[in-house]
Design an enzyme around this catalytic site. Structure first.
Site, PDB file in Angstrom:
ATOM      1  CG  HIS A 110      -2.024  -1.005   1.120  1.00 50.53           C
ATOM      2  ND1 HIS A 110      -3.155  -0.937   1.903  1.00 50.53           N
ATOM      3  CD2 HIS A 110      -2.186  -2.107   0.328  1.00 50.53           C
ATOM      4  CE1 HIS A 110      -3.954  -1.948   1.607  1.00 50.53           C
ATOM      5  NE2 HIS A 110      -3.381  -2.676   0.664  1.00 50.53           N
TER       6      HIS A 110
ATOM      7  CD  GLU B 204      -2.031   4.626   3.018  1.00 48.83           C
ATOM      8  OE1 GLU B 204      -3.199   4.927   3.277  1.00 48.83           O
ATOM      9  OE2 GLU B 204      -1.707   3.718   2.208  1.00 48.83           O
TER      10      GLU B 204
ATOM     11  CB  CYS C  13      -6.747  -0.219   4.436  1.00 48.66           C
ATOM     12  SG  CYS C  13      -5.027  -0.707   4.693  1.00 48.66           S
TER      13      CYS C  13
ATOM     14  CB  CYS D 150      -2.482   2.018   5.988  1.00 47.56           C
ATOM     15  SG  CYS D 150      -1.814   1.102   4.578  1.00 47.56           S
TER      16      CYS D 150
END
Length: 386
Positions: free
Chosen positions: A263, A265, A293, A296
């Protein structure tokens, strides 16, 4: 996104040589200027992206598609000025919604599709195109008939059959052969009016006001997300800002890596920790196009992130209010504030543009040829993030 209430619609009008694309575009511009005078409208030709000294204007290899993609990206981001490879420059207003018509042979290549608000293919049979070719190049331009016919048979028609016509299946609208131009104009004009109505609706109802500096950082994230989308990656991107300086940035790599944990991040965090101590996050703000999410959001909490700004919610996996509010839990690590809705409509449309296209790297790829890109964006419910 130079102005948070300004929207740009890019209409790609493709088709073969002498199919009537330019005539359609010019008449659409006339109707737009009379029916929507407050909207800026402009026509761009793909021929502006021909490589210098190109011999065969019908061949895909004669066009600088990468330069064309960059211009499409700039328009989408709300640029105030774009310059084309042919040396011309176009000023774009920041106080008006903009409809940009683009005509050309190769507009509907797969890598270009995410940039368009609407995709149109103007179809004409070979006999009609040949007739128009002769009338224009021989009668009007005084060209040599033998050379004109030879060019059509050896260059124009083969390029159309092998490279242009196959892109027709990527169009939202196909205007059929021998269709009366007035009927086509009426249909496409109404289509543009519908797009304008949606632009006006979303620009008036989905604006969350933030300081200009916050908008600047979020624009950086959106620029990366738009690039990711053009590369068929999930368009989620972010930047981390420490005391006014961008110290990290990342974009989703779940598609290219086939890993569900790559992801934006987490990728940015990894890079930051290579150069800074973890304590830097206490004074660092995250700007991300989509709500973090659960995974994260938890990582940000463990790092004691200062604050998070995001565009749209994450209705399936959101960790900052949409599903769970991990950012508010004070049982272990300090809570952190979130500020949603920064370029909300733009974030929603980026995600829709990704999910409406084919994704061969999905666990179970699905055919999406019949899917239609929805343009209406409902107002953001801010209450769930408080």
């Amino acid at each position: 996104m130079a102005g948070d209430s300004v929207k740009s619609a890019i209409i790609g009008i493709a088709g073969g040589p002498f199919s009537g694309k330019t005539q359609l575009c010019e008449q659409l511009l006339e109707r737009l200027k009379s029916s929507a005078p407050s909207t800026f409208s402009k026509l761009i030709h793909l021929t502006s992206f021909l490589y210098p000294n190109s011999v065969d204007r019908y061949a895909l290899s004669s066009y600088d598609i990468e330069a064309f993609k960059k211009v499409l990206s700039l328009i989408s981001q709300g640029a105030e000025k774009i310059c084309l490879p042919d040396g011309s420059c176009i000023k774009l207003p920041v106080d008006q919604n903009r409809i940009i018509l683009i005509e050309g042979y190769y507009l509907l290549l797969p890598e270009l599709l995410p940039y368009y608000t609407s995709k149109i293919f103007v179809y004409e049979d070979a006999d009609t195109r040949l007739e128009r070719c002769v009338l224009q190049r021989v009668k009007a331009e005084k060209g040599d008939l033998t050379k004109v016919l030879n060019d059509f048979v050896t260059l124009s028609k083969p390029a159309y059959d092998s490279s242009i016509h196959p892109t027709r299946e990527n169009a939202d609208i196909i205007l059929p052969q021998k269709e009366n131009i007035d009927t086509a104009l009426l249909f496409v004009s109404q289509h543009l009016q519908d797009i304008l109505a949606e632009m006006n609706k979303t620009s008036s109802s989905n604006t969350v006001k933030y300081d200009t500096q916050h908008e600047t950082y979020m624009k950086l994230a959106h620029e990366m997300a738009r690039t990711s989308l053009s590369n068929r990656e999930v368009p989620v991107s972010c930047v981390f800002v420490y005391k006014g300086e961008v110290i990290g940035r990342g974009f989703n790599e779940t598609n290219c890596s086939l890993s569900g944990i790559r992801h934006a991040e987490l990728i940015a965090i990894e890079k930051i920790l290579e150069h800074y101590p973890a304590s830097v996050f206490k004074e660092t703000t995250l700007y991300v196009t989509v709500e973090p999410c659960l995974m994260c959001a938890a990582a940000l909490k463990q790092l004691h992130i200062k604050a998070v700004y995001f565009g749209c919610g994450n209705d399936r996996f959101g960790g900052c209010g949409s599903v769970f509010s991990i950012n508010k839990d004070q049982s272990i690590d300090p809570s952190y504030p979130v500020y949603p809705g920064l370029f909300y409509s733009e974030a929603v449309m980026l995600m829709r543009e990704f999910y409406v296209q084919e994704n061969v790297k999905a666990p179970v790829p699905q055919s999406k040829k019949q899917r239609v890109l929805k343009r209406e964006v409902k107002s953001l419910d801010l209450s769930r993030f408080k």
